[in-house]
Scaffold this motif. Sequence first.
Motif, PDB file in Angstrom:
ATOM      1  N   LYS A   5      19.740  26.537  18.536  1.00  0.00           N
ATOM      2  CA  LYS A   5      18.464  26.051  19.322  1.00  0.00           C
ATOM      3  C   LYS A   5      18.457  24.758  19.255  1.00  0.00           C
ATOM      4  CE  LYS A   5      15.628  26.325  15.133  1.00  0.00           C
ATOM      5  NZ  LYS A   5      14.406  26.995  14.490  1.00  0.00           N
ATOM      6  N   ILE A   6      17.464  24.219  20.086  1.00  0.00           N
ATOM      7  CA  ILE A   6      17.177  22.784  20.352  1.00  0.00           C
ATOM      8  C   ILE A   6      15.580  22.800  20.168  1.00  0.00           C
ATOM      9  CG2 ILE A   6      17.377  20.662  21.746  1.00  0.00           C
ATOM     10  CD1 ILE A   6      20.052  21.850  22.821  1.00  0.00           C
ATOM     11  N   HIS A  37      20.177  22.685  16.253  1.00  0.00           N
ATOM     12  CA  HIS A  37      20.467  23.273  15.098  1.00  0.00           C
ATOM     13  C   HIS A  37      21.740  24.320  15.334  1.00  0.00           C
ATOM     14  CE1 HIS A  37      16.441  23.074  13.295  1.00  0.00           C
ATOM     15  NE2 HIS A  37      16.206  22.577  14.427  1.00  0.00           N
ATOM     16  N   THR A  38      22.415  24.450  14.359  1.00  0.00           N
ATOM     17  CA  THR A  38      23.367  25.648  14.270  1.00  0.00           C
ATOM     18  C   THR A  38      22.913  26.347  13.191  1.00  0.00           C
ATOM     19  OG1 THR A  38      24.883  24.214  12.720  1.00  0.00           O
ATOM     20  CG2 THR A  38      25.102  23.987  15.152  1.00  0.00           C
ATOM     21  N   VAL A  75      23.406  21.706  28.178  1.00  0.00           N
ATOM     22  CA  VAL A  75      24.314  21.616  27.034  1.00  0.00           C
ATOM     23  C   VAL A  75      24.040  23.073  26.132  1.00  0.00           C
ATOM     24  CG1 VAL A  75      24.633  19.223  26.971  1.00  0.00           C
ATOM     25  CG2 VAL A  75      22.603  20.388  25.607  1.00  0.00           C
ATOM     26  N   LEU A  76      22.920  23.726  26.292  1.00  0.00           N
ATOM     27  CA  LEU A  76      22.283  24.705  25.479  1.00  0.00           C
ATOM     28  C   LEU A  76      23.366  25.875  25.373  1.00  0.00           C
ATOM     29  CD1 LEU A  76      19.918  25.506  23.671  1.00  0.00           C
ATOM     30  CD2 LEU A  76      18.815  26.665  25.551  1.00  0.00           C
ATOM     31  N   ASN A  77      24.024  26.287  26.266  1.00  0.00           N
ATOM     32  CA  ASN A  77      24.977  27.511  26.374  1.00  0.00           C
ATOM     33  C   ASN A  77      26.551  27.154  26.363  1.00  0.00           C
ATOM     34  OD1 ASN A  77      22.972  29.807  26.132  1.00  0.00           O
ATOM     35  ND2 ASN A  77      22.212  28.759  28.001  1.00  0.00           N
ATOM     36  N   GLU A 364       5.479  20.417  20.710  1.00  0.00           N
ATOM     37  CA  GLU A 364       6.745  20.869  20.391  1.00  0.00           C
ATOM     38  C   GLU A 364       7.146  21.974  21.324  1.00  0.00           C
ATOM     39  OE1 GLU A 364       8.530  23.321  16.531  1.00  0.00           O
ATOM     40  OE2 GLU A 364       6.829  22.185  16.193  1.00  0.00           O
ATOM     41  N   LYS A 365       8.548  22.010  21.725  1.00  0.00           N
ATOM     42  CA  LYS A 365       8.996  23.066  22.182  1.00  0.00           C
ATOM     43  C   LYS A 365      10.291  23.501  21.760  1.00  0.00           C
ATOM     44  CE  LYS A 365       9.707  25.079  26.749  1.00  0.00           C
ATOM     45  NZ  LYS A 365       9.609  25.071  28.217  1.00  0.00           N
ATOM     46  N   VAL A 366      10.732  24.742  21.597  1.00  0.00           N
ATOM     47  CA  VAL A 366      11.894  25.197  21.075  1.00  0.00           C
ATOM     48  C   VAL A 366      12.791  26.191  22.194  1.00  0.00           C
ATOM     49  CG1 VAL A 366      12.917  26.927  19.418  1.00  0.00           C
ATOM     50  CG2 VAL A 366      10.934  25.703  18.975  1.00  0.00           C
ATOM     51  N   PHE A 367      13.988  25.731  22.498  1.00  0.00           N
ATOM     52  CA  PHE A 367      14.984  26.205  23.241  1.00  0.00           C
ATOM     53  C   PHE A 367      16.192  27.125  22.585  1.00  0.00           C
ATOM     54  CE2 PHE A 367      13.175  22.315  25.038  1.00  0.00           C
ATOM     55  CZ  PHE A 367      12.849  22.558  26.372  1.00  0.00           C
ATOM     56  N   THR A 368      16.043  28.203  22.946  1.00  0.00           N
ATOM     57  CA  THR A 368      17.099  29.149  22.096  1.00  0.00           C
ATOM     58  C   THR A 368      18.501  29.350  23.010  1.00  0.00           C
ATOM     59  OG1 THR A 368      15.669  31.034  22.493  1.00  0.00           O
ATOM     60  CG2 THR A 368      15.590  29.785  20.374  1.00  0.00           C
TER      61      THR A 368
END
Length: 370
Positions: A5-6, A37-38, A75-77, A364-368
């Motif tokens: 996640k970012i 995050h990893t 970059v997320l995936n 705040e925003k979370v990208f998974t």
Amino acid sequence: MKVEKIVLRRMKMKLKSPFQTSFSTQYDRDFIIIEVHTAYHVGFGECVVSWAPYYNEETVITAWHMLEDFLIPLVLNKEITHPGQVDEIFSPIRRNNMAKAGLEGAFWDLYAKQSGQSLAQALGGTKDKIEVGVSIGIQEDMESLFQLVEQYLGQGYRRMKIKIKPGHDVEVLFALRKRFGNVPMMADANSAYSLEDMDVFTKLDELGLMMIEQPLGYDDIIDHAKLQAKIKTPICLDESIHSCEDARKAIEMGSTRVINIKIGRVGGLSEAKRIHDLCQQHNVPVWCGGMLESGIGRAHNIALTSLPNFLLPGDTSGSSRYWEEDVVDPEVTVSANGTIEVPKGPGIGYTPVAERLKKYTTAEKVFTVK
């Protein structure tokens, strides 16, 4: 680096005192922290934008938009093995360098942590300590300025950078030189002058300044070459340099004898390192400028400044210079001899404190990963 996640955090921190330049006065810092995050590590980066487009074209709102809608989806995936890949992935997107730098910086921190290196080691840094100076905004009166210079000299800072603007320049700097003698001193104009102000520059030439930073247009290298040919004080370019290519052209034209490298302005650590290497090849010294960063951005600056051609004191002063409370532990501190230790621990070497990050977060925003 298998990202899970970012996280984007819009942050607001109150400065201990207002910071005035030729184009604005800041009372707070409104900026963005990025977490990558990893399963086992978190990389932290800082997007050093301001609330308004005075230093460059970016703002907190535009940077958030670029990160949310363009850069993070790119970059997320993807499987990222080295942060240099992030720089390559972002290359089709024009400008928006501070947004790019914040996210790329988080990947650099993550990469260093996963490989068991300090960020300085990952970049190829060679120094155990870096020399630092301090940047002093425009003051209401000379006595206030004198008191600040005395205070910072007492704290060990090795160079005074004095902000100037038309009508607040020659008399100010002459008074400082008379009061403090040969203290290493430079002037920062933030693009406030033109070639019509040649009389100002010829007078400043008498002071033996280390440099005059970005005296002319924020996107200029032609007039700076004309000015440098007429004065002996070195010109340092800041706002004009957005890439290694800009630096090459400025050096070849004789527009600059010193370059200020700001990670955010040039789009990230990868490009900053390329500019450093180019300048080293051409015997042009560099130093690291500041954008009133929190401890996270400050840590990235420290790591970058560990590279060998950072030959002049930078703007990476201690946390207490700007904040009652920083978001990292330990806070960044300056020794009595005007240096900062380069951390040897993994990544940026400072630990972001979750409670403090939350305290200063306004959005705040979370990208998974899907």
